[in-house]
Write a protein that holds these residues in place. Structure first.
Motif, PDB file in Angstrom:
ATOM      1  N   GLN A 145       8.850 -70.692  20.261  1.00 26.79           N
ATOM      2  CA  GLN A 145       7.703 -71.398  19.695  1.00 26.79           C
ATOM      3  C   GLN A 145       7.915 -71.675  18.218  1.00 26.79           C
ATOM      4  N   SER A 148      10.410 -74.475  17.959  1.00 30.16           N
ATOM      5  CA  SER A 148       9.785 -75.736  18.385  1.00 30.16           C
ATOM      6  C   SER A 148       8.902 -76.307  17.284  1.00 30.16           C
ATOM      7  N   ASN A 149       8.135 -75.434  16.638  1.00 28.44           N
ATOM      8  CA  ASN A 149       7.265 -75.883  15.548  1.00 28.44           C
ATOM      9  C   ASN A 149       8.076 -76.439  14.388  1.00 28.44           C
ATOM     10  N   SER A 150       9.208 -75.799  14.098  1.00 28.88           N
ATOM     11  CA  SER A 150      10.056 -76.284  13.007  1.00 28.88           C
ATOM     12  C   SER A 150      10.610 -77.666  13.333  1.00 28.88           C
ATOM     13  N   ARG A 152       9.178 -79.817  15.426  1.00 30.33           N
ATOM     14  CA  ARG A 152       8.068 -80.755  15.578  1.00 30.33           C
ATOM     15  C   ARG A 152       7.464 -81.142  14.226  1.00 30.33           C
ATOM     16  N   TYR A 153       7.307 -80.153  13.357  1.00 31.38           N
ATOM     17  CA  TYR A 153       6.583 -80.409  12.106  1.00 31.38           C
ATOM     18  C   TYR A 153       7.498 -80.612  10.910  1.00 31.38           C
ATOM     19  N   TYR A 283      13.049 -73.941   8.382  1.00 29.22           N
ATOM     20  CA  TYR A 283      12.987 -72.915   9.430  1.00 29.22           C
ATOM     21  C   TYR A 283      13.145 -71.504   8.865  1.00 29.22           C
ATOM     22  N   ASP A 286       9.928 -70.309   7.385  1.00 26.30           N
ATOM     23  CA  ASP A 286       8.980 -70.032   8.471  1.00 26.30           C
ATOM     24  C   ASP A 286       9.263 -68.669   9.096  1.00 26.30           C
TER      25      ASP A 286
END
Length: 510
Positions: A145, A148-150, A152-153, A283, A286
């Motif tokens: 997750q 994926s967020n890295s 996507r955003y 990333y 994050d």
């Protein structure tokens, strides 16, 4: 005197009997062990059929050369769901061939087929942590997750990702242009260009094509992709004690991994400087924010070690597959000039000579899309996917599959499945077009696998392939040096890559 000679004779007879007895005992022990091994090596009850294993080593020889081709041929004898024995009783493997069998398992039983086998090589390299080889569970879910967020955003506070890719495309074609139409091996440039997109997500910046440290790391990664499926790697999975042998390719694999992890630790430290909590730049920021927030939680999956593993896996996964797809695409454009000419005509009609390609142009270039899809289908970049394991006992095509069974998904067999593809052994982009020339998606097309463990970077990879391919073909005509045609035989590793070849990129006169 006679007594002495008699005593000596009795002594010799006793020693001879003892020796014969010892030999008999040793032979009996070997026979017992062999029988025990053969009993253990028997196919588990209810398991699918498969080729008879060789005593002790099982079916390991079938994994030595072109295993994806061998497995597909065996499926014609034993069925789409079949059994392999790996080194005696150590691993019982279920092999899935064909679209129907793979869809049944990875789609309809997604949770069941989402684990990774606890292979000694995975244990040694990543301790079953990180992202790619992590066991199925909350730790893997949280790491996926986060990644994926890295993806996507990315670019929340910068340019959109497709614009970043286009910028890298210009660095790429300018570097090709420096060869002035003369022969060159494209591997180095393609690898660097593709890896820089992943670098932007992970580190927030790109590396120049002459950055020696990063080039060396990428070369080591590429070498390990080959070593990970070498005979020594298979032997290590079967007999982990060979770790203590001072020779063998597995030792090279471990040395390479240590070098890469040391390098990654250094650059992670470098790119995490100046980190501000809740304002991640990439990333790494994050991940470190998650690590800080979970401090004191003994059950947290986040750690510095897992960060290193995850970064390494994202780099190699984001580089190796897309790089090899583009290298195959370049090779096939030069091999089939008539196909390349159709690509040029379509691009010229949509873009002209001035407008740069963009993702918005994708729908207007169905033939380009068809070509890229056919490259992915025909070349099978990751033919066997990444090995999986079952999370619980299950039933597949009427066969009992126990929990913990290792599963190989033969994606090559999907793309050459005669049930879904007409004449699959022919390279033909038209199979992805309808009678009106519109692009058509095909059901049995799984280059990024299927289910919960499908490729995390599929969307990014598709963006890169389209933009790098169109930017390159808009500027250049690709051809082989006069009198040369490269081999189409792939170089076998975890991925199928073309053997080194030279190509000429000649400026187009539009």
């Amino acid at each position: 005197m006679v007594l002495i000679q008699l005593s000596s004779l009795v002594s010799e007879v006793s020693h001879g009997q003892a020796f014969l007895g010892l030999c008999s005992l040793l032979i009996s022990l070997i026979v017992i062990l062999l029988i025990r091994q053969l009993v253990k090596q028997r196919r588990p009850r209810g398991f699918p059929p498969g080729p008879s294993p060789i005593p002790v080593i099982g079916n390991i020889m079938s994994l030595a050369t072109e295993p994806h081709v061998f497995m597909k041929k065996q499926s014609e004898i034993h069925g789409q769901v079949r059994y392999l024995n790996y080194c005696g009783n150590i691993w019982h493997i279920m092999v899935l061939n064909g679209y129907d069998a793979i869809r049944e398992c990875l789609y309809h039983q997604g949770d069941v087929f989402s684990d990774r086998p606890s292979l000694p090589l995975f244990m040694k390299m990543t301790k079953m942590g990180g992202l790619l080889n992590a066991k199925f569970g909350n730790g893997w879910i949280e790491h996926r997750q986060l990644a994926s967020n890295s993806f996507r955003y990315f670019g929340r506070f910068q340019k959109p990702l497709d614009q970043k890719i286009l910028e890298e495309c210009m660095f790429f074609v300018d570097a090709i242009d420096e060869h002035k139409g003369k022969p060159f091996n494209p591997k180095h440039l393609v690898t660097n260009a593709v890896s820089n997109i992943t670098n932007l997500i992970i580190f927030g910046e790109r590396f120049t094509y002459d950055n020696c440290d990063f080039q060396h790391m990428i070369e080591i990664f590429s070498e390990n992709v080959e070593l990970a499926v070498s005979g020594w790697a298979f032997l290590y999975n079967a007999f982990p004690w060979i770790e203590y042998l001072p020779f063998g390719k597995h030792q090279k694999l471990f040395r390479n991994a240590a070098k890469v992890y040391n390098f990654l630790e250094q650059i992670i430290r470098r790119f995490s400087e100046g980190r501000v909590c809740n304002f991640p730049r990439h990333y790494i920021d994050d991940y470190l924010n998650k690590l800080d927030k979970s401090a004191g939680d003994l059950g947290t999956p986040y750690s510095r070690e897992n960060l290193i593993y995850s970064v390494g896996e994202l780099i190699i996964a984001g580089t190796e597959t897309t790089t090899n797809t583009l290298r195959w695409a370049m090779l096939y454009m030069a091999l089939y000039p008539n196909i390349q000419e159709k690509v040029h005509k379509e691009m010229d009609s949509v873009l002209g000579s001035e407008k740069s390609p963009s993702l918005a142009d994708k729908k207007r270039m169905p033939y380009v899309e068809a070509v890229l899809h056919e490259v992915l289908r025909f070349c099978n970049i990751v033919p066997l996917g990444i090995f999986r394991a079952t999370t619980q006992d299950t039933l597949v095509s009427g066969y009992n599959i126990p929990k913990g069974t290792m599963v190989i998904t033969n994606l090559y067999s999907v793309h050459f499945d005669e049930k879904y593809w007409c004449d699959p052994g022919t390279f033909s982009p038209h199979r992805f077009l309808d009678s009106n020339g519109n692009f058509v998606r095909r059901e049995a097309f799984l280059p990024f696998s299927l289910g919960k463990r499908h490729c995390l970077g599929e969307h990014l990879a598709r963006m890169e392939m389209f933009l790098f391919f169109t930017t390159m073909l808009q500027r250049f005509h690709l051809q082989f040096p006069p009198g040369t045609v490269p081999s189409l035989t792939p170089k076998l590793g975890m991925t199928l890559q073309p053997l080194p070849y030279s190509i000429c990129a000649v400026r187009r006169q539009q």
